[in-house]
Scaffold this motif. Structure first.
Motif, PDB file in Angstrom:
ATOM      1  N   ARG A  73       5.284  41.250 -70.529  1.00 26.46           N
ATOM      2  CA  ARG A  73       6.082  40.195 -71.164  1.00 26.46           C
ATOM      3  C   ARG A  73       7.546  40.314 -70.728  1.00 26.46           C
ATOM      4  O   ARG A  73       8.190  39.316 -70.416  1.00 26.46           O
ATOM      5  CB  ARG A  73       5.966  40.312 -72.690  1.00 26.46           C
ATOM      6  CG  ARG A  73       6.887  39.395 -73.481  1.00 26.46           C
ATOM      7  CD  ARG A  73       6.608  37.943 -73.240  1.00 26.46           C
ATOM      8  NE  ARG A  73       7.390  37.091 -74.115  1.00 26.46           N
ATOM      9  CZ  ARG A  73       7.716  35.836 -73.837  1.00 26.46           C
ATOM     10  NH1 ARG A  73       7.322  35.272 -72.706  1.00 26.46           N
ATOM     11  NH2 ARG A  73       8.425  35.120 -74.684  1.00 26.46           N
ATOM     12  N   VAL A  74       8.061  41.543 -70.668  1.00 24.78           N
ATOM     13  CA  VAL A  74       9.436  41.747 -70.211  1.00 24.78           C
ATOM     14  C   VAL A  74       9.582  41.303 -68.770  1.00 24.78           C
ATOM     15  O   VAL A  74      10.563  40.660 -68.382  1.00 24.78           O
ATOM     16  CB  VAL A  74       9.846  43.225 -70.374  1.00 24.78           C
ATOM     17  CG1 VAL A  74      11.241  43.461 -69.807  1.00 24.78           C
ATOM     18  CG2 VAL A  74       9.804  43.634 -71.839  1.00 24.78           C
ATOM     19  N   GLU A  75       8.591  41.634 -67.931  1.00 27.09           N
ATOM     20  CA  GLU A  75       8.634  41.198 -66.541  1.00 27.09           C
ATOM     21  C   GLU A  75       8.558  39.682 -66.440  1.00 27.09           C
ATOM     22  O   GLU A  75       9.205  39.065 -65.598  1.00 27.09           O
ATOM     23  CB  GLU A  75       7.478  41.832 -65.769  1.00 27.09           C
ATOM     24  CG  GLU A  75       7.619  43.324 -65.578  1.00 27.09           C
ATOM     25  CD  GLU A  75       8.806  43.676 -64.706  1.00 27.09           C
ATOM     26  OE1 GLU A  75       8.989  43.025 -63.660  1.00 27.09           O
ATOM     27  OE2 GLU A  75       9.563  44.577 -65.079  1.00 27.09           O
ATOM     28  N   GLN A  76       7.764  39.060 -67.325  1.00 28.52           N
ATOM     29  CA  GLN A  76       7.594  37.610 -67.279  1.00 28.52           C
ATOM     30  C   GLN A  76       8.890  36.883 -67.602  1.00 28.52           C
ATOM     31  O   GLN A  76       9.268  35.932 -66.918  1.00 28.52           O
ATOM     32  CB  GLN A  76       6.502  37.190 -68.261  1.00 28.52           C
ATOM     33  CG  GLN A  76       6.318  35.673 -68.356  1.00 28.52           C
ATOM     34  CD  GLN A  76       5.496  35.270 -69.563  1.00 28.52           C
ATOM     35  OE1 GLN A  76       5.277  36.059 -70.459  1.00 28.52           O
ATOM     36  NE2 GLN A  76       5.055  34.021 -69.573  1.00 28.52           N
ATOM     37  N   VAL A  77       9.578  37.308 -68.658  1.00 26.91           N
ATOM     38  CA  VAL A  77      10.787  36.586 -69.071  1.00 26.91           C
ATOM     39  C   VAL A  77      11.976  36.942 -68.190  1.00 26.91           C
ATOM     40  O   VAL A  77      12.948  36.183 -68.128  1.00 26.91           O
ATOM     41  CB  VAL A  77      11.133  36.869 -70.542  1.00 26.91           C
ATOM     42  CG1 VAL A  77       9.983  36.491 -71.439  1.00 26.91           C
ATOM     43  CG2 VAL A  77      11.515  38.327 -70.761  1.00 26.91           C
ATOM     44  N   GLY A  78      11.917  38.081 -67.522  1.00 25.50           N
ATOM     45  CA  GLY A  78      13.042  38.490 -66.697  1.00 25.50           C
ATOM     46  C   GLY A  78      14.044  39.307 -67.486  1.00 25.50           C
ATOM     47  O   GLY A  78      14.297  39.051 -68.661  1.00 25.50           O
ATOM     48  N   ARG A  79      14.597  40.309 -66.835  1.00 32.51           N
ATOM     49  CA  ARG A  79      15.509  41.206 -67.531  1.00 32.51           C
ATOM     50  C   ARG A  79      16.828  40.541 -67.875  1.00 32.51           C
ATOM     51  O   ARG A  79      17.556  40.995 -68.741  1.00 32.51           O
ATOM     52  CB  ARG A  79      15.739  42.460 -66.679  1.00 32.51           C
ATOM     53  CG  ARG A  79      14.589  43.441 -66.750  1.00 32.51           C
ATOM     54  CD  ARG A  79      14.672  44.444 -65.645  1.00 32.51           C
ATOM     55  NE  ARG A  79      14.394  43.833 -64.360  1.00 32.51           N
ATOM     56  CZ  ARG A  79      14.495  44.483 -63.201  1.00 32.51           C
ATOM     57  NH1 ARG A  79      14.878  45.721 -63.191  1.00 32.51           N
ATOM     58  NH2 ARG A  79      14.237  43.884 -62.063  1.00 32.51           N
ATOM     59  N   GLY A  80      17.160  39.433 -67.180  1.00 30.69           N
ATOM     60  CA  GLY A  80      18.398  38.736 -67.515  1.00 30.69           C
ATOM     61  C   GLY A  80      18.394  38.241 -68.945  1.00 30.69           C
ATOM     62  O   GLY A  80      19.367  38.408 -69.678  1.00 30.69           O
ATOM     63  N   ASP A  81      17.274  37.634 -69.368  1.00 29.95           N
ATOM     64  CA  ASP A  81      17.177  37.126 -70.736  1.00 29.95           C
ATOM     65  C   ASP A  81      17.166  38.283 -71.735  1.00 29.95           C
ATOM     66  O   ASP A  81      17.818  38.226 -72.780  1.00 29.95           O
ATOM     67  CB  ASP A  81      15.902  36.297 -70.888  1.00 29.95           C
ATOM     68  CG  ASP A  81      15.872  35.511 -72.187  1.00 29.95           C
ATOM     69  OD1 ASP A  81      16.960  35.148 -72.681  1.00 29.95           O
ATOM     70  OD2 ASP A  81      14.777  35.275 -72.721  1.00 29.95           O
TER      71      ASP A  81
ATOM     72  N   ARG B   9      22.236  33.016 -65.529  1.00 29.69           N
ATOM     73  CA  ARG B   9      23.172  33.619 -64.574  1.00 29.69           C
ATOM     74  C   ARG B   9      22.949  35.127 -64.474  1.00 29.69           C
ATOM     75  O   ARG B   9      22.937  35.693 -63.373  1.00 29.69           O
ATOM     76  CB  ARG B   9      24.613  33.325 -64.995  1.00 29.69           C
ATOM     77  CG  ARG B   9      25.652  33.929 -64.054  1.00 29.69           C
ATOM     78  CD  ARG B   9      27.054  33.611 -64.516  1.00 29.69           C
ATOM     79  NE  ARG B   9      27.332  34.142 -65.839  1.00 29.69           N
ATOM     80  CZ  ARG B   9      28.482  33.980 -66.484  1.00 29.69           C
ATOM     81  NH1 ARG B   9      29.457  33.265 -65.927  1.00 29.69           N
ATOM     82  NH2 ARG B   9      28.660  34.491 -67.688  1.00 29.69           N
ATOM     83  N   ALA B  10      22.760  35.779 -65.624  1.00 32.32           N
ATOM     84  CA  ALA B  10      22.496  37.216 -65.620  1.00 32.32           C
ATOM     85  C   ALA B  10      21.213  37.529 -64.871  1.00 32.32           C
ATOM     86  O   ALA B  10      21.150  38.493 -64.094  1.00 32.32           O
ATOM     87  CB  ALA B  10      22.422  37.742 -67.052  1.00 32.32           C
ATOM     88  N   GLN B  11      20.165  36.710 -65.079  1.00 38.24           N
ATOM     89  CA  GLN B  11      18.901  36.944 -64.388  1.00 38.24           C
ATOM     90  C   GLN B  11      19.060  36.777 -62.884  1.00 38.24           C
ATOM     91  O   GLN B  11      18.511  37.558 -62.095  1.00 38.24           O
ATOM     92  CB  GLN B  11      17.840  35.982 -64.914  1.00 38.24           C
ATOM     93  CG  GLN B  11      16.489  36.078 -64.213  1.00 38.24           C
ATOM     94  CD  GLN B  11      15.841  37.419 -64.423  1.00 38.24           C
ATOM     95  OE1 GLN B  11      16.086  38.084 -65.409  1.00 38.24           O
ATOM     96  NE2 GLN B  11      15.024  37.845 -63.468  1.00 38.24           N
ATOM     97  N   ALA B  12      19.810  35.761 -62.461  1.00 39.03           N
ATOM     98  CA  ALA B  12      20.019  35.551 -61.027  1.00 39.03           C
ATOM     99  C   ALA B  12      20.751  36.731 -60.398  1.00 39.03           C
ATOM    100  O   ALA B  12      20.400  37.186 -59.309  1.00 39.03           O
ATOM    101  CB  ALA B  12      20.811  34.252 -60.808  1.00 39.03           C
ATOM    102  N   LEU B  13      21.771  37.229 -61.093  1.00 34.86           N
ATOM    103  CA  LEU B  13      22.527  38.372 -60.576  1.00 34.86           C
ATOM    104  C   LEU B  13      21.664  39.626 -60.531  1.00 34.86           C
ATOM    105  O   LEU B  13      21.643  40.356 -59.531  1.00 34.86           O
ATOM    106  CB  LEU B  13      23.765  38.614 -61.437  1.00 34.86           C
ATOM    107  CG  LEU B  13      24.919  37.626 -61.261  1.00 34.86           C
ATOM    108  CD1 LEU B  13      25.946  37.818 -62.370  1.00 34.86           C
ATOM    109  CD2 LEU B  13      25.587  37.833 -59.904  1.00 34.86           C
ATOM    110  N   ILE B  14      20.944  39.897 -61.625  1.00 33.80           N
ATOM    111  CA  ILE B  14      20.154  41.130 -61.705  1.00 33.80           C
ATOM    112  C   ILE B  14      19.039  41.125 -60.673  1.00 33.80           C
ATOM    113  O   ILE B  14      18.812  42.120 -59.976  1.00 33.80           O
ATOM    114  CB  ILE B  14      19.588  41.300 -63.124  1.00 33.80           C
ATOM    115  CG1 ILE B  14      20.724  41.619 -64.105  1.00 33.80           C
ATOM    116  CG2 ILE B  14      18.544  42.423 -63.170  1.00 33.80           C
ATOM    117  CD1 ILE B  14      20.301  41.558 -65.548  1.00 33.80           C
TER     118      ILE B  14
END
Length: 610
Positions: free
Chosen positions: A124-132, A212-217
């Motif tokens: 689930r963490v991988e699905q939503v992305g660490r940015g969120d 934006r955080a997800q794109a950067l990370i």
């Protein structure tokens, strides 16, 4: 994970509604009844004492107009001074209690959000992305914290003051009170115009910041993969577009708030004009005294300051509200839909289990081509296997699947008798632990940080785990040993010590299978050898899968598997693969000579976490 796929479109974590967030806050306040009651009482008392001098001023005007004795002036003056002093004390007490209540709420919210994230299924963490995820437990917590320190006390205190001042106007004369209330429709229209537009706008702003955080990370974590596939320009454009989106929403927020302030000013003008006109008419008709007529506009004017404070902090309050709904939403995240644990799973700490991978094929959601194709691997119980290959070969993806993060489209991963696809998150974690280069030290005592993987561990067990990974010597030098605060606001640990803390947690977890995905990649050359010894000690007696970023790590493994474009192209011991003269042999030759390999073998990328 270092694997990056720009075609993935992660979902986002749940966001609560305003009512649900309000119910959460109310439930928290009910759990602290004495603190909540004291906060409300001191706030009301402070507001009432601030209004009292204005009412007393009306008495002075009437006393002077009626030719009353001077003693009245002395008495009223003394009462005014006393009201001012008591009001200041009550206001200070109110601010302190609001801070106490808010800090308690924030601590519970932050701990609950972190616990919810840690309890989420890894896929689930991988699905939503660490940015969120990071924007919620990081940025949103910071926004709510700032709001609790500034906006919430201001809005609450100012709101109470507005209510008390309005009641005071009705106390002077109900007609003057109605005149002041004539501004309420204008205020209501302003709020009715602003609130439906502002709340969604703030939510979009927070979502844009998460994007934006997800794109950067994703770009920074997978920088080697981005470079290998020459995706620098698409990722740069993605980050730029996300940043411009945040900027545009910030301008929209400022523009909307400016228009709201204009509507509030018109409401103040309407109310003041009505009070002055009605007061003049009452005075001319002899229906009200000069003191009452003089005090009414002063009381209404007394509303300007709290209303102005509310307006100028409403922006921060709206941001805090948006962040609060996102954090409360995390608390309500449901567990994944994986099946409940297999009864064949052995409890942790028993004999090591073999790992068997058969026919494994995996593609990311929305992806066209598989990242892994028909992978077959076997790691004997207690043995070790190192994954090597160029950047983007699929090593981190394979490591994650072996750790139970994600579900393959075909094939299986078995840990001993159990198929990982049939286990829930707790069952998978009992069998296999994963450690990546993204190690974290949380703020608080070091002992609490270590116990994240073993809540019931004794101090003796903590020291034993530290001794195993070679960290006990520097921990004994800390001011308070295991109780020394670390992380934000405490003792700062370098990357080598952080990695040792993570390895100590791995020892305490006692899972029979361990997956290490570039877990020592961030350590410099000075600490690399020390950490490699710590890794071997932490994994002793356990079945281990390495994603090796140094060929010295691969040499230490029982067997090595070479991945290329999602396939296993070579398997064997170090000596066997060198003798084979294939891809691994070219990597090894380039490593020994210290030069740069060509596209076939990338030792420089290999060092950086291929």
């Amino acid at each position: 994970m270092t694997t990056v796929d720009s075609r993935r479109a992660p979902a986002v974590l749940r966001t609560a509604g305003a009512r649900e967030a309000g119910r959460w806050v109310a439930a928290h306040c009910r759990e602290r009844p004495w603190l909540t009651t004291a906060t409300v009482l001191t706030t009301v008392a402070g507001a009432a004492l601030q209004v009292l001098p204005v009412l007393l001023l009306g008495r002075i005007v009437d006393a002077v107009a009626d030719g009353g004795p001077r003693s009245v002036l002395v008495t009223v003056g003394a009462l005014t001074v006393a009201a001012a002093l008591l009001g200041a004390a009550a206001t200070a007490a109110s601010a302190y209690l609001i801070g106490r209540l808010g800090a308690d709420l924030l601590a519970r919210l932050r701990e609950g959000a972190v616990r919810a994230v840690l309890a989420m299924p890894s896929d689930r963490v991988e699905q939503v992305g660490r940015g969120d995820v990071l924007s919620r437990v990081g940025d949103d917590v910071a926004v709510v914290s700032k709001g609790i320190r500034t906006a919430v006390p201001t809005v609450f205190s100012a709101g109470v003051l507005v209510a008390i001042a309005t009641a005071g106007m009705f106390g002077l004369d109900w007609r003057l009170g109605l005149a002041g209330a004539g501004a309420l429709p204008a205020y209501a229209l302003a709020l009715r115009w602003y609130l439906p537009r502002s709340a969604p706008l703030y939510r979009r702003q927070r979502l844009a910041q998460a994007d934006r955080a997800q794109a950067l990370i994703s770009a920074l974590d997978g920088i080697d993969t981005v470079r290998a596939y020459r995706l620098e320009q698409p990722f740069r454009e993605k980050v730029t577009a996300a940043s411009w989106r945040v900027r545009e929403l910030g301008i929209d927020v400022f523009r909307l708030f400016g228009r709201f302030v204009g509507r509030e000013n018109r409401a103040e003008f309407i109310g003041l004009v009505l009070i002055i006109c009605v007061g003049y008419a009452l005075l001319e008709a002899g229906a009200a005294s000069l003191g009452e007529v003089a005090a009414a506009p002063l009381l209404f004017h007394r509303l300007f300051t709290p209303l102005g404070l509310i307006m100028f902090t409403f922006d921060e309050a709206q941001k805090s509200g948006a962040s609060l709904t996102r954090l409360v939403g995390v608390l309500g995240e449901e567990a994944g839909e994986r099946l409940v644990g297999d009864p064949a799973v052995a409890p942790p700490g028993q004999v090591p289990h073999p790992v068997v991978v058969r026919g494994l094929t995996f593609r990311y959601p929305g992806g066209q081509d598989p990242v892994l194709r028909d992978i077959d691997l076997t790691i004997p119980a207690g043995g070790s296997l190192a994954l090597v290959g160029a950047t983007g070969a699929g090593k981190s993806t394979l490591a994650a699947l072996v750790a139970g993060i994600g579900t393959p489209q075909s094939g299986s991963v078995r840990i001993g008798p159990a198929d990982l696809a049939t286990l829930d998150e707790a069952g998978a974690r009992a069998l296999v632990s994963i450690l990546t280069q993204e190690t974290h030290v949380f703020s608080g005592p070091l002992a609490d940080d270590l116990r994240l993987s073993a809540p019931g561990a004794t101090d003796a067990q903590l020291w034993e785990a530290l001794r195993t990974v070679g960290a006990d010597s520097w921990v004994r030098l800390l001011p308070d040993g295991l109780e020394t605060p670390v992380g934000e606001g405490g003792e700062r640990l370098d990357v080598t010590k952080v990695a040792q803390v993570a390895l100590a947690r791995l020892v305490l977890a006692r899972s029979p299978v361990v997956v290490l995905d570039e877990s020592t990649a961030e350590a410099g050359s000075e600490g690399a050898a020390e950490l490699e010894r710590a890794v071997l000690a932490a994994c002793a007696g356990r079945t281990t899968l390495f994603v090796a970023h140094r060929l010295t790590q691969a040499m230490a493994a029982d067997r090595i598997a070479v991945l290329d474009a999602g396939r296993v192209v070579e398997q064997g011991t170090h000596d066997e693969l060198v003798a084979l003269g294939g891809r691994y042999a070219r990597l090894w030759q380039a490593w020994r000579e210290g030069g740069r390999a060509g596209p076939d073998g990338l030792p420089q990328d290999f060092r950086k976490g291929c």
